[in-house]
Design a protein around this motif. Structure first.
Motif, short mmCIF file in Angstrom:
data_model
loop_
_atom_site.label_atom_id
_atom_site.label_comp_id
_atom_site.label_asym_id
_atom_site.label_seq_id
_atom_site.Cartn_x
_atom_site.Cartn_y
_atom_site.Cartn_z
N ALA B 170 0.84 -1.21 0.00
CA ALA B 170 0.00 0.00 0.00
C ALA B 170 0.87 1.25 0.00
O ALA B 170 0.58 2.22 -0.69
N ASP B 174 0.26 3.71 -3.10
CA ASP B 174 -0.52 4.92 -2.89
C ASP B 174 -0.20 5.50 -1.51
O ASP B 174 -0.98 5.38 -0.57
N ASP B 176 -0.17 8.47 -0.28
CA ASP B 176 -1.12 9.46 0.26
C ASP B 176 -2.30 8.77 0.92
O ASP B 176 -2.76 9.18 1.98
N PHE B 177 -2.79 7.71 0.27
CA PHE B 177 -3.92 6.98 0.83
C PHE B 177 -3.53 6.39 2.19
O PHE B 177 -4.26 6.51 3.17
N LEU B 178 -2.35 5.76 2.22
CA LEU B 178 -1.94 5.13 3.48
C LEU B 178 -1.81 6.16 4.59
O LEU B 178 -2.16 5.91 5.74
N ARG B 179 -1.33 7.36 4.22
CA ARG B 179 -1.17 8.40 5.24
C ARG B 179 -2.51 8.82 5.83
O ARG B 179 -2.58 9.19 7.00
N THR B 180 -3.58 8.76 5.02
CA THR B 180 -4.86 9.19 5.57
C THR B 180 -5.52 8.09 6.42
O THR B 180 -6.30 8.39 7.30
N VAL B 181 -5.21 6.81 6.14
CA VAL B 181 -5.88 5.76 6.90
C VAL B 181 -4.99 5.13 7.96
O VAL B 181 -5.46 4.43 8.85
#
Lengths: 243, 295
Positions: B170, B174, B176-181
């Motif tokens: 992950a 992506d 950025d995605f991992l940073r948000t979740v």
């Protein structure tokens, strides 16, 4: 539409001291669909990143009405390497992360949810495809399917329709309209006024500072789109902001 | 047919049965193939292919200091090499995080400093026969301690990779995605860098600093042409690494070639074959794409 989903308290975000978002305060209402409009360099994407928690404000504070993990964020031109060897289904399954984490197994229920999300964006039969084989529109549909799986009360979209075909935009706008009936809050950076009128009841006109913020129809009537006068270049001779 | 099998057995299998040092070398390479190749796959997919190179050079001064202080002691050189590799990874990480310099550039800067320091230390010590050993390794002289080190590192690597497999994928796909979740993207990346250094240190005594990266990167790059998911690519990479090690050992045994380069060259040949014939994006396959299905 009750209570705040996101509250901005005098938020300033700067690059090298030059503010991209300058002393912006206001409230994104819960359950409302808010469009953020403004000229290039107006700080739209920067503000969205700050709400997503990817960039702390230099000044001021952002209060979320929901848990940080329950915020879904779709960045502009998502920085996904399209040659990466992974299937559409696996990308959509990432949407379970906030609930299942990175270590727990994903069972039949999670898989079924992901497949239902793919069906909702008309990508049935794409589950096993490599992401490199998707068109731009299909790729964006896949990312929306992941948003569906994330199932978050607050959804942030940064120019979600860039380079996307009209048919796909129509489908995705219907999806966003569905989120309204489900009571989700949507904040989207957009350019197209027709899209804003069709699907967004609130709008924020941003030009580093907040120009106008309110119900779409009234705000558009009062301000038009006369925000193009923002000087896009940085003013190096500007003095330090005392506010 | 029978004669062919006997010839093959004599040529490619009996050396490992008759000679203990060949058996040891093969076991060492098995461990390295299982550990290094999957690490290489992640480096390739992260577009950090040259990072392995940088880290392997970064290890040199640590190993040299260990060697200068304690002589040809595996423990000292291993600990020294590991410390130097981690130091370079950390310093480069700090510069990347807090300055606009990209990861590749900050790694390049620190590994070059480290490499120069290493060569200086080794040459200050005396004649260059030792340097050759450090640069090219001696897989035919791996002792029990060396085998244990390789086995241990491989076990740690496989367990850790299995555990953080999904976050690593992950984070590469992506970030950025991992940073948000999940706020721990940096932690996963850090664990991965530690694993990379560990494997290079394990490979370094067998194959040498120059050749260790070969067994890490070449099979990984080759495997990309054989499978379409990260897990399968990693399995193919380990298989290709093992095949290269075996071929290299056999050839170096019969033709008295230096072992490390023979193994890496065998991996290189497998890479070229993969680029040409691989079913996933290989050149020949692409050229034959004129046939197509009904729309």
């Amino acid at each position: 539409m009750t209570g705040p989903a996101v509250q901005l308290h005098d938020v300033t975000i700067a690059y090298d001291g030059h503010p991209a978002v300058h002393h912006v305060s206001g409230t994104f209402l819960a359950g409302a669909q808010t469009a953020i409009l403004g000229p290039n360099g107006a700080g739209k994407s920067t503000l969205l990143q700050a709400i997503a928690g990817l960039r702390p404000p230099d000044e001021g504070r952002i209060d979320l009405g929901v848990e940080r993990r329950r915020v879904a964020y779709l960045p502009q031109n998502a920085t996904i390497d399209r040659t990466f060897p992974i299937t559409v289904l696996d990308v959509v399954l990432m949407g379970h992360w906030a609930r299942r984490g990175g270590f727990l197994g994903l069972g039949r229920a999670e898989r079924a949810q992901a497949e239902a999300a793919l069906a909702a964006v008309s990508l049935e039969g794409f589950a096993g495809r490599q992401i490199g084989t998707l068109s731009v529109g299909q790729f964006q549909r896949m990312l929306f399917a992941r948003l569906l799986v994330q199932n978050c009360p607050l959804i942030l979209l940064d120019e979600p329709f860039n380079g996307v075909d009209d048919a796909t935009i129509g489908d995705l706008l219907r999806l966003i309209a569905g989120w309204r009936t489900e009571g989700r809050t949507v904040i989207a950076v957009l350019h197209d006024l027709a899209q804003v009128r069709a699907g967004f009841d609130q709008m924020l006109l941003l030009a580093r500072r907040c120009v106008a913020w309110g119900p779409t129809v009234a705000t558009l009537a009062e301000n038009g789109v006369a925000t193009g006068h923002l000087a896009e270049a940085w003013r190096d001779d500007a003095s330090w902001c005392a506010a | 047919m029978r004669g062919l099998i006997v010839t093959f057995y004599d040529f490619a299998i009996s050396p490992f049965i008759e000679f203990a040092f060949m058996k040891r070398a093969l076991i060492a390479c098995l461990g390295l193939a299982l550990g290094c190749a999957p690490i290489g796959v992640f480096l390739v997919l992260r577009r950090m292919s040259l990072m392995g190179d940088a880290l392997s050079h970064a290890i040199l001064p640590g190993a040299a200091i260990g060697y200068t202080l304690f002589g040809l002691s595996l423990g000292a050189m291993t600990i020294g090499g590991f410390a130097a590799g981690i130091a370079v990874a950390l310093l480069a990480g700090v510069v990347t995080r807090f300055t606009p310099l990209r990861e590749d550039a900050s790694f390049a800067a620190f590994y070059l400093i480290s490499l120069a320091a290493g060569v200086l230390l080794i040459s200050a010590r005396g004649p260059s026969i030792d340097l050759m050993n450090v640069l090219f390794g001696s897989v035919l002289a791996v002792d029990d301690a060396g085998l244990l080190l390789i086995g241990g590192v491989t076990s740690i690597t496989l367990c850790a990779l299995a555990l953080i497999f999904r976050p690593l994928v992950a984070e590469m796909l992506d970030p950025d995605f991992l940073r948000t979740v999940d706020g721990r993207g940096g932690l996963y990346h850090g664990i991965f860098l530690v694993l990379t250094v560990l494997n290079l240190v394990a490979a370094f005594q067998a194959l040498g600093t120059l050749m260790a990266v070969g067994l890490m990167m070449l099979p990984a790059a080759a495997a990309r042409f054989w499978a379409g998911s990260v897990g399968r690519i990693a399995i193919y990479a380990a298989g290709i690494a093992l095949l290269a090690a075996w071929t290299g050992l056999v050839l170096s045994f019969h033709w008295e070639l230096p072992t490390g380069p023979a193994i890496v060259l065998a991996a290189g040949i497998l890479y070229v074959i993969s680029v040409l014939c691989g079913p996933v994006g290989g050149i020949i396959r692409r050229r034959r794409r004129h046939r197509h299905l009904e729309a």
